[in-house]
Design an enzyme around this catalytic site. Structure first.
Site, PDB file in Angstrom:
ATOM      1  N   ASP A  87      -7.852  -4.089  -0.155  1.00 47.71           N
ATOM      2  CA  ASP A  87      -8.648  -3.140  -0.930  1.00 47.71           C
ATOM      3  C   ASP A  87      -9.910  -2.910  -0.130  1.00 47.71           C
ATOM      4  O   ASP A  87     -10.525  -3.847   0.375  1.00 47.71           O
ATOM      5  CB  ASP A  87      -8.985  -3.650  -2.326  1.00 47.71           C
ATOM      6  CG  ASP A  87      -9.452  -2.484  -3.194  1.00 47.71           C
ATOM      7  OD1 ASP A  87      -8.636  -1.582  -3.446  1.00 47.71           O
ATOM      8  OD2 ASP A  87     -10.637  -2.444  -3.569  1.00 47.71           O
ATOM      9  N   SER A  88     -10.239  -1.652   0.023  1.00 49.56           N
ATOM     10  CA  SER A  88     -11.330  -1.343   0.930  1.00 49.56           C
ATOM     11  C   SER A  88     -12.096  -0.144   0.436  1.00 49.56           C
ATOM     12  O   SER A  88     -11.671   0.557  -0.491  1.00 49.56           O
ATOM     13  CB  SER A  88     -10.765  -1.064   2.322  1.00 49.56           C
ATOM     14  OG  SER A  88      -9.744  -0.095   2.233  1.00 49.56           O
ATOM     15  N   THR A 129       0.846  -1.193   0.000  1.00 46.36           N
ATOM     16  CA  THR A 129       0.000   0.000   0.000  1.00 46.36           C
ATOM     17  C   THR A 129       0.878   1.238   0.000  1.00 46.36           C
ATOM     18  O   THR A 129       1.995   1.212   0.523  1.00 46.36           O
ATOM     19  CB  THR A 129      -0.957   0.042   1.207  1.00 46.36           C
ATOM     20  OG1 THR A 129      -1.793   1.202   1.090  1.00 46.36           O
ATOM     21  CG2 THR A 129      -0.238   0.102   2.543  1.00 46.36           C
ATOM     22  N   HIS A 130       0.354   2.302  -0.582  1.00 43.38           N
ATOM     23  CA  HIS A 130       1.037   3.591  -0.537  1.00 43.38           C
ATOM     24  C   HIS A 130       0.215   4.566   0.302  1.00 43.38           C
ATOM     25  O   HIS A 130       0.487   5.759   0.335  1.00 43.38           O
ATOM     26  CB  HIS A 130       1.237   4.134  -1.966  1.00 43.38           C
ATOM     27  CG  HIS A 130       2.251   3.338  -2.744  1.00 43.38           C
ATOM     28  ND1 HIS A 130       3.542   3.768  -2.950  1.00 43.38           N
ATOM     29  CD2 HIS A 130       2.173   2.123  -3.324  1.00 43.38           C
ATOM     30  CE1 HIS A 130       4.200   2.848  -3.645  1.00 43.38           C
ATOM     31  NE2 HIS A 130       3.382   1.839  -3.890  1.00 43.38           N
ATOM     32  N   ASP A 167     -13.745   7.966   8.071  1.00 40.97           N
ATOM     33  CA  ASP A 167     -13.962   7.626   9.481  1.00 40.97           C
ATOM     34  C   ASP A 167     -14.875   8.604  10.235  1.00 40.97           C
ATOM     35  O   ASP A 167     -15.740   8.157  10.992  1.00 40.97           O
ATOM     36  CB  ASP A 167     -12.618   7.535  10.225  1.00 40.97           C
ATOM     37  CG  ASP A 167     -11.938   6.187  10.042  1.00 40.97           C
ATOM     38  OD1 ASP A 167     -12.592   5.236   9.593  1.00 40.97           O
ATOM     39  OD2 ASP A 167     -10.735   6.104  10.347  1.00 40.97           O
ATOM     40  N   GLY A 227      -9.670   8.907   5.966  1.00 38.45           N
ATOM     41  CA  GLY A 227     -10.748   8.691   4.991  1.00 38.45           C
ATOM     42  C   GLY A 227     -12.113   9.113   5.516  1.00 38.45           C
ATOM     43  O   GLY A 227     -12.291  10.213   6.035  1.00 38.45           O
TER      44      GLY A 227
END
Ligand code: IMP
Length: 211
Positions: free
Chosen positions: A74-75, A13-14, A163, A161
């Site tokens: 992936d989410s 992930t980045h 949240d 994000g």
């Protein structure tokens, strides 16, 4: 046959928020985690139609490039009143500047256009698909979700994000108002609260040595 993760693992992930959470989740299992960014690996295009295939694309690309086992997530957030949007496009809704304040405002605007004012019309869930890929093409995949409702205005500054807008079912505080330990809700405190922690518990059962 499931395969156990041993030794070094690339975290494909980045995204700094996800990287920090994944390192926290892996640390108690004695896994030496190194990020795709630290190894200078590129980011493949996420061309899959669902979370599961996008996680596999990222894990396979990193495993092949680094010749090491690689772990990807992936989410995204799936909003029922928006027919599942933003879904696999959750990161893209924040644009190139990763402006999640704007992405949350966009969701709210669309919810208001659809008259979604009461909690029962504002249901949503986060999804996390995890994939571990090995250089010899072996794959392990799991998926989990966290259900909740969307609040407005956003609450809290923790997490990342979407949240601050997400109130998990059975809780009075949004993910943005929780510490990362509360958000994960992992054993011995709980059985997993966040989508990523729940998926991680499943992955740990099949791929990691017990803590
Ligand atoms: P991707 O998996 O890199 O395609 O990005 C998924 C996007 O979904 C992230 O950039 C976040 O915007 C959102 N997302 C995924 N998990 C979470 C979470 O735990 N909290 C808040 N937003 C999340």
């Amino acid at each position: 046959m499931h395969r156990r993760i041993t030794g070094k693992l690339v975290i494909a992930t980045h995204n700094p928020g996800k990287l920090a959470e994944m390192k926290e989740l892996l640390a108690p299992h004695g896994i030496e985690a190194v990020s795709a960014g630290e190894l200078g690996l590129g980011e493949p295009e996420e061309t899959g139609n669902d979370f599961r295939s996008n996680a596999a694309i990222k894990a396979i690309a990193a495993a092949q490039a680094a010749r090491l086992p690689a772990f990807a997530d992936d989410s995204g957030i799936v909003v029922d009143a928006l027919d599942g949007a933003p879904g696999i496009y959750s990161a893209r809704w924040a644009g190139p500047t990763k402006d999640f304040t704007a992405a949350m405002a966009q969701i709210e605007r669309l919810l208001q256009e659809r008259g979604a004012a009461t909690p029962d019309r504002r249901t949503a869930h986060f999804v996390s698909a995890l994939c571990v890929a090995w250089p010899d093409d072996h794959l392990e995949q799991v998926e989990a979700r966290a259900d909740g409702t969307l609040v407005w205005p956003p609450r809290g500054t923790a997490g990342f994000g979407y949240d601050p807008m997400f109130l998990p079912d059975g809780h009075a505080r949004t993910f943005g108002e929780m510490t990362s330990i509360e958000k994960h809700g992992l054993p011995p405190l709980g059985l997993g609260l966040s989508h990523r922690a729940r998926a991680f518990v499943k992955l740990a059962e099949i791929c990691l040595e017990p803590r």
